[in-house]
Design a protein around this motif. Structure first.
Motif, PDB file in Angstrom:
ATOM      1  N   THR A 103      39.444  26.464  45.285  1.00  0.00           N
ATOM      2  CA  THR A 103      38.388  26.816  44.326  1.00  0.00           C
ATOM      3  C   THR A 103      38.357  28.324  44.134  1.00  0.00           C
ATOM      4  O   THR A 103      38.535  29.076  45.103  1.00  0.00           O
ATOM      5  N   CYS A 104      38.119  28.756  42.915  1.00  0.00           N
ATOM      6  CA  CYS A 104      38.044  30.191  42.601  1.00  0.00           C
ATOM      7  C   CYS A 104      36.884  30.834  43.367  1.00  0.00           C
ATOM      8  O   CYS A 104      35.808  30.251  43.468  1.00  0.00           O
ATOM      9  N   PRO A 105      37.070  32.048  43.896  1.00  0.00           N
ATOM     10  CA  PRO A 105      36.023  32.675  44.707  1.00  0.00           C
ATOM     11  C   PRO A 105      35.076  33.566  43.915  1.00  0.00           C
ATOM     12  O   PRO A 105      34.279  34.286  44.518  1.00  0.00           O
ATOM     13  N   TYR A 106      35.155  33.578  42.614  1.00  0.00           N
ATOM     14  CA  TYR A 106      34.324  34.533  41.873  1.00  0.00           C
ATOM     15  C   TYR A 106      33.013  33.898  41.399  1.00  0.00           C
ATOM     16  O   TYR A 106      32.105  33.744  42.178  1.00  0.00           O
ATOM     17  N   CYS A 107      32.912  33.488  40.167  1.00  0.00           N
ATOM     18  CA  CYS A 107      31.561  33.218  39.642  1.00  0.00           C
ATOM     19  C   CYS A 107      31.068  31.806  39.968  1.00  0.00           C
ATOM     20  O   CYS A 107      31.782  30.969  40.518  1.00  0.00           O
ATOM     21  N   GLY A 108      29.829  31.552  39.573  1.00  0.00           N
ATOM     22  CA  GLY A 108      29.166  30.300  39.902  1.00  0.00           C
ATOM     23  C   GLY A 108      29.652  29.088  39.138  1.00  0.00           C
ATOM     24  O   GLY A 108      29.159  27.978  39.367  1.00  0.00           O
TER      25      GLY A 108
ATOM     26  N   HIS B  60      30.465  33.818  32.841  1.00  0.00           N
ATOM     27  CA  HIS B  60      30.868  32.451  33.213  1.00  0.00           C
ATOM     28  C   HIS B  60      31.844  31.964  32.132  1.00  0.00           C
ATOM     29  O   HIS B  60      31.562  31.006  31.399  1.00  0.00           O
ATOM     30  N   PRO B  61      32.996  32.636  32.028  1.00  0.00           N
ATOM     31  CA  PRO B  61      33.852  32.446  30.848  1.00  0.00           C
ATOM     32  C   PRO B  61      34.324  31.005  30.638  1.00  0.00           C
ATOM     33  O   PRO B  61      34.458  30.563  29.495  1.00  0.00           O
ATOM     34  N   VAL B  62      34.609  30.297  31.707  1.00  0.00           N
ATOM     35  CA  VAL B  62      35.112  28.937  31.513  1.00  0.00           C
ATOM     36  C   VAL B  62      34.012  28.026  30.966  1.00  0.00           C
ATOM     37  O   VAL B  62      34.271  27.154  30.116  1.00  0.00           O
ATOM     38  N   LEU B  63      32.809  28.255  31.413  1.00  0.00           N
ATOM     39  CA  LEU B  63      31.706  27.467  30.864  1.00  0.00           C
ATOM     40  C   LEU B  63      31.504  27.798  29.380  1.00  0.00           C
ATOM     41  O   LEU B  63      31.195  26.919  28.566  1.00  0.00           O
TER      42      LEU B  63
ATOM     43  N   ARG C  20      41.101  24.804  33.057  1.00  0.00           N
ATOM     44  CA  ARG C  20      40.955  26.165  32.510  1.00  0.00           C
ATOM     45  C   ARG C  20      40.776  27.179  33.641  1.00  0.00           C
ATOM     46  O   ARG C  20      40.228  26.852  34.691  1.00  0.00           O
ATOM     47  N   LEU C  21      41.154  28.425  33.390  1.00  0.00           N
ATOM     48  CA  LEU C  21      40.784  29.553  34.242  1.00  0.00           C
ATOM     49  C   LEU C  21      40.518  30.734  33.343  1.00  0.00           C
ATOM     50  O   LEU C  21      41.152  30.879  32.296  1.00  0.00           O
ATOM     51  N   CYS C  22      39.592  31.597  33.731  1.00  0.00           N
ATOM     52  CA  CYS C  22      39.388  32.826  32.950  1.00  0.00           C
ATOM     53  C   CYS C  22      40.345  33.891  33.471  1.00  0.00           C
ATOM     54  O   CYS C  22      41.141  33.658  34.374  1.00  0.00           O
ATOM     55  N   VAL C  23      40.208  35.083  32.909  1.00  0.00           N
ATOM     56  CA  VAL C  23      41.166  36.139  33.257  1.00  0.00           C
ATOM     57  C   VAL C  23      41.061  36.529  34.728  1.00  0.00           C
ATOM     58  O   VAL C  23      42.069  36.819  35.380  1.00  0.00           O
ATOM     59  N   LYS C  24      39.859  36.513  35.295  1.00  0.00           N
ATOM     60  CA  LYS C  24      39.727  36.885  36.717  1.00  0.00           C
ATOM     61  C   LYS C  24      40.397  35.819  37.600  1.00  0.00           C
ATOM     62  O   LYS C  24      41.119  36.145  38.529  1.00  0.00           O
ATOM     63  N   GLY C  25      40.121  34.558  37.285  1.00  0.00           N
ATOM     64  CA  GLY C  25      40.737  33.491  38.069  1.00  0.00           C
ATOM     65  C   GLY C  25      42.254  33.517  37.939  1.00  0.00           C
ATOM     66  O   GLY C  25      42.980  33.325  38.920  1.00  0.00           O
ATOM     67  N   SER C  26      42.747  33.781  36.731  1.00  0.00           N
ATOM     68  CA  SER C  26      44.200  33.807  36.505  1.00  0.00           C
ATOM     69  C   SER C  26      44.863  34.925  37.290  1.00  0.00           C
ATOM     70  O   SER C  26      46.057  34.844  37.590  1.00  0.00           O
TER      71      SER C  26
ATOM     72  N   GLY D  90      32.632  27.918  39.544  1.00  0.00           N
ATOM     73  CA  GLY D  90      33.292  27.203  40.632  1.00  0.00           C
ATOM     74  C   GLY D  90      34.514  26.426  40.184  1.00  0.00           C
ATOM     75  O   GLY D  90      34.669  25.232  40.482  1.00  0.00           O
ATOM     76  N   CYS D  91      35.417  27.094  39.471  1.00  0.00           N
ATOM     77  CA  CYS D  91      36.582  26.399  38.918  1.00  0.00           C
ATOM     78  C   CYS D  91      37.565  25.979  40.006  1.00  0.00           C
ATOM     79  O   CYS D  91      37.800  26.721  40.970  1.00  0.00           O
ATOM     80  N   GLY D  92      38.171  24.835  39.806  1.00  0.00           N
ATOM     81  CA  GLY D  92      39.243  24.393  40.683  1.00  0.00           C
ATOM     82  C   GLY D  92      40.525  25.127  40.340  1.00  0.00           C
ATOM     83  O   GLY D  92      40.816  25.393  39.173  1.00  0.00           O
TER      84      GLY D  92
END
Ligand code: SF4
Length: 949
Positions: free
Chosen positions: A20-25, A193-196, A58-64, A27-29
């Motif tokens: 799971t991504c460690p950044y925003c709420g 919360h870019p993915v949302l 999906r992932l945003c730029v931080k997750g990517s 909580g993307c896989g």
């Protein structure tokens, strides 16, 4: 790095795992591919987990960019203890842990357990949080355990408890897709919360009837998908929603049956709302919004059943944040817009595990497992479950109060985990003084560039993302595994292990003898179900047993997971129950049966008296200060600054101003400005220096600055230093959205861009030291892949040749000076390699001759420059190369000027830009900015393009 638990099989060269991504709420896989050779494992690729319900791939730029942040450079790898001379020295774990246990035991004896405190983080995993809460509240006997989540969603927590009797978010992300109206209040979803935001954007495409309203003092990138924008006066949210309640009552748009059967307090709430003039004109005036837009919003909300109101820090970070949350919830209850698909108030948390922390009781006013000190029988229940001798009598200090108690000398020892309070708390200068005065400060941290380490007496190296192993809970109550895939570097250890080892050394071996995170999670799940009786409020239901406490949070079936089951756990939303066939069943939506966790099962409408911000404007501080996040950075940058592409979106601290405010102060776009507040005595509070960004999206009289910069990346970039530590009296959440400042030009006689090869300077201390010789007044440090970029400014007329010789390791090999203009271009080489590059321009304005940093980066990477490259160095670019401007698309490194040129040459839509430049075609985080640039080309006034329906 060594692999600890090969995820799928022990031997293969390549294997896949999910985490799971460690950044925003959100909580993307995250799906990762690992490659293993003889003795090491590394992550070779990373993408969104298509099976995770939060992001569906999906992932945003931080997750990517997560894989770019994993280098062992800059990690803490050994415990350290400060010696008598004030120097941190490496020690063994035995030494560090023995010291902490002995000091805690001694303080408990001499000053009582309440002299010891902990300050935790929404970055911790639930298992870390659980052990911390148990150690401090159950065994050390102190209630003073709080968390940086206090800064993010504490007001929403209290609002939930007041309304529902439990800290329970009713909705799921799916509800955004099933709604007919989505209202974003105080939430820049597109950046935070870019993915949302991408899911909501897709939902709008899929359902043309879905309307979206954005309520925010600033025109943000979230307005890209808005049908209606209300740019309200900062802090007037409660007035707006009180007015909505009255509007619904006046127009017969209440759900009378729902109110009568399932709620209480409506009459009182409406009566208080009506104390102020509830005519549309009066509300529009007080909120400073257009009356027609206001009426449109009210009409849409009142007439639509499937409404989701998504709120975030813009609501919470206020001295009346709790009331604002309840004003929103009141309107949902009054209209019966709750417990239905596509309906409900939806608090979105900032951090990945803010909700997990709440589940274990990781706030100072909570006890454990959704029980508070005020809950009758809770202390006894938790004490019995833990077999704990020292449960505190009542709540402890919340974050801001906690540091005030340290300042007063009441707290003698503080253990800080996974957070950087020296930067992130309001009134951070005072926080630093409190830390400096605290006799024992322990910091568990993974990165060496946390400002808080300067105050540590004991440093404990912690594991980080991809190494930590446990669970997190995202904003929709979904528990996911964050898996340990790589071994921590050096002697770094998990936070739960550090805590448990101290507990054992204090004599509590039985309570802290965990075999691993699986054992902790099982205990946590068991406690959630311990004497937890399911709600029954129907006629004839049996009264609860005297020793039972009814909690919504119940994941007891997960306590039965064996190690393999825990490792394989798929995302699941609490509460969790077993189905008829024994299967685990999560809960998509709460309150579908309109039964709440209050004593009589009814939801409460709360009377709300609107209040404006407590940080008052004055002649000396006439501008309202708004602080917040930016798209590509996370918190105090200790991790995201390790990714060069994430640094380029907003490379320097900035201040956004309305054009008229800028003009009134003689500030040009791109110039440097200085911000200061005032304390109660009128003395200057804080000193923030930043690049000016003039924005039509900013209301006149208000400014916005980012919260991220710490002392390692900018000389004066701490936003928290400008803010007073005023808090909501109910939630303790600081008023970080409503500071009071003035902005003025930063006096400087020169500006410079210095590029330097990595390793020439050790870090920010070398830069800061070198700047003192220049009479420097500003610096920002921007690490890139092959160089470190430094933006400098100062006064006087430095002897640049001497300075370069002293500080840049090699003398200039190229030098050009424009004596009349006061400009210098120079470069230094070692054995043909470019070691540094410098351009100085005279005056306070930013030069319009910006170098091409990407090309210069290639020069730094080159072993031997060609004759053409060397000839072009002083110009900062090859002949014909254009300046790309500020980075917009971090994935494909496409700059603003490049995009503007493409627009002017005919690519007048986002799709055409993507086809030509590839911008916006990967993670999609920059799409709102691309659309804004396209729209700006059509009109200078972006707000005009938001049409009234
Ligand atoms: S939206 Fe981005 S930062 Fe947030 S959890 Fe997803 S990938 Fe991570």
């Amino acid at each position: 790095m060594q692999v600890r638990n090969p995820p799928d099989a022990p031997q293969p060269a390549r294997c896949r795992a999910t985490t799971t991504c460690p950044y925003c709420g959100v909580g993307c896989g995250v799906a990762v591919e690992l490659e293993q050779d003889q003795d090491s494992v590394r992550i070779v690729s990373l993408s969104g987990d298509v099976a995770h319900p939060a992001n569906h791939g999906r992932l945003c730029v931080k997750g990517s960019a997560l894989a770019e942040t994993l280098s062992a450079d800059g990690r803490l790898t050994m415990p350290q203890v400060r010696d008598g001379a004030g120097v941190l020295r490496e020690v063994s774990w035995e030494t560090a842990l023995d010291l902490i246990a002995a000091r805690f035991a001694d303080l408990s004896r001499t000053h009582g357990g309440e002299s010891i405190a902990a300050y935790l983080s929404g970055q911790l995993l639930t298992e870390d949080y659980y052990v911390a809460n148990k150690l401090f509240k159950g065994f050390i006997g102190t209630p003073h355990l709080d968390t940086n989540s206090r800064l993010c969603m504490a007001s929403a927590v209290v609002a939930h408890k007041r309304a529902f009797g439990a800290d329970a978010v009713p909705c799921s992300y799916e509800d955004l897709e099933r709604a007919e109206l989505v209202v974003l209040v105080g939430s820049n979803l597109a950046w935070n919360h870019p993915v949302l935001f991408q899911r909501l954007k897709q939902a709008r495409i899929d359902n043309p009837l879905l309307r979206i309203v954005v309520i925010d003092p600033r025109v943000t990138d979230s307005c890209e998908i808005a049908d209606l924008y209300l740019g309200l006066r900062p802090g007037s949210d409660a007035r707006l929603f009180n007015g909505l309640l009255a509007y619904m009552a006046d127009r017969g748009r209440l759900d009378r049956l729902y109110l009568k059967a399932h709620t209480q307090g409506f009459d009182a709430a409406l009566k208080v709302a009506r104390r102020e003039d509830c005519s549309l004109g009066a509300i529009a005036r007080d909120c400073d919004v257009d009356v027609e837009r206001l009426e449109t919003f009210y009409y849409w909300f009142a007439t639509q059943l499937h409404v989701v109101t998504l709120f975030s820090q813009g609501v919470n970070q206020s001295t009346s944040g709790t009331d604002k949350g309840n004003a929103i919830i009141n309107c949902h209850l009054a209209g019966g817009k709750l417990g239905l698909p596509g309906a409900g108030p939806f608090s979105i948390t900032g951090q990945p595990n803010a909700m997990g922390g709440r589940e274990v009781g990781g706030l100072a006013n909570q006890l454990a497992a959704h029980m508070d000190y005020e809950t009758p029988g809770a202390r006894e229940l938790v004490g019995e479950f833990w077999n704990a001798p020292n449960i505190p009598q009542g709540p402890g200090h919340k974050a801001v109060e906690l540091f005030a108690a340290i300042e007063r000398g009441e707290i003698q020892a503080l253990w800080i985990m996974a957070t950087n309070p020296a930067v992130s708390l309001p009134d951070s200068t005072r926080v630093r003084a409190a830390l400096a005065a605290c006799p024992l400060v322990i910091v568990s941290e993974c990165m060496a560039d946390s400002d808080t380490l300067a105050y540590a007496d004991v440093v404990l190296p912690a594991s980080s993302w991809s190494e930590k192993d446990g669970t997190v809970t995202n904003s929709e109550r979904c528990i996911s595994r964050q898996r340990g895939l790589l071994a921590p570097p050096g002697e770094a250890r998990h936070d739960w292990w550090q805590l448990a080892e101290v507990g054992k050394r204090m004599g509590y071996q039985a309570a802290f003898g965990y075999s691993g995170p699986h054992a902790i999670f099982r205990e946590h799940a068991r406690l959630s179900g311990f004497r937890n009786v399911a709600p029954r409020h129907k006629a004839g239901s049996k009264p609860l047993a005297a020793s039972s406490i009814r909690r919504l949070f119940n994941i007891a079936p997960l306590a039965e997971l064996d190690r393999e089951g825990y490792d394989a756990l798929r995302p699941i939303q609490w509460p969790v129950r077993r189905g008829e066939k024994g299967e685990l069943i999560g809960t998509l939506r709460l309150f579908e049966d309109a039964t709440f966790n209050t004593p009589n099962g009814r939801a409460r409408l709360v009377p709300v008296i609107p209040q404006l911000p407590h940080q008052a404007l004055s002649d000396a501080t006439p501008l309202r200060l708004n602080t917040g996040r930016i798209r590509d950075q996370w918190h105090t940058m200790t991790r995201t600054a390790r990714s060069a592409r994430l640094m380029n979106h907003r490379a320097e601290p900035f201040v956004e101003l309305h054009p008229q405010d800028a003009a009134a102060r003689g500030l040009q776009d791109g110039a440097l400005a200085q911000l200061a507040g005032r304390d109660e005595q009128g003395s200057v509070r804080g000193d923030y220096r930043a690049r000016v960004r003039i924005s039509h999206g900013q209301r006149q009289g208000e400014v916005f600055i980012p919260m991220h910069w710490n002392d390692h990346f900018a000389s004066h970039g701490r936003a928290g230093a400008l803010l007073a530590g005023l808090v909501d009296p109910l939630s303790g959440q600081p008023e970080s959205k409503h500071g009071a400042v003035d902005v003025m030009p930063l006096p400087c006689e020169w500006q410079a861009t210095l590029l330097i090869a990595p390793g020439v300077w050790g870090g920010h201390e070398d830069l800061a030291g070198a700047m003192t010789e220049l009479e420097g007044c500003y610096w920002a440090r921007i690490p890139q892949a092959t160089l470190v970029r430094c933006q400098l400014a100062g006064e006087g007329q430095p002897d640049w040749a001497l300075w370069c010789e002293r500080h840049l390791s090699v003398q200039a090999g190229l030098w050009a000076q424009d004596v009349a203009q006061g400009g210098i271009s120079a470069a230094g080489f070692r054995e043909g390699r470019l070691i540094w590059w410098l351009r100085v321009t005279a005056g306070a304005a930013r030069s319009d001759r910006q170098p091409n940093i990407a090309w210069l980066g290639e020069c730094f990477a080159s072993d031997q420059l060609s004759a053409l490259e060397r000839r072009s160095l002083l110009a900062g670019r090859l002949s014909g190369q254009a300046d790309v401007g500020t980075m917009v698309c971090a994935c494909h490194q496409v700059g603003e000027l490049t995009i503007r040129q493409a627009i002017q040459s005919g690519d007048r839509c986002v799709e055409a830009l993507g086809a030509r430049l590839a911008c916006g075609t990967r993670c999609g985080s920059c799409l709102p900015e691309l659309k804004r640039l396209v729209e700006e080309d059509r009109s200078d006034e972006r707000t005009d393009s938001l049409e009234m329906a």
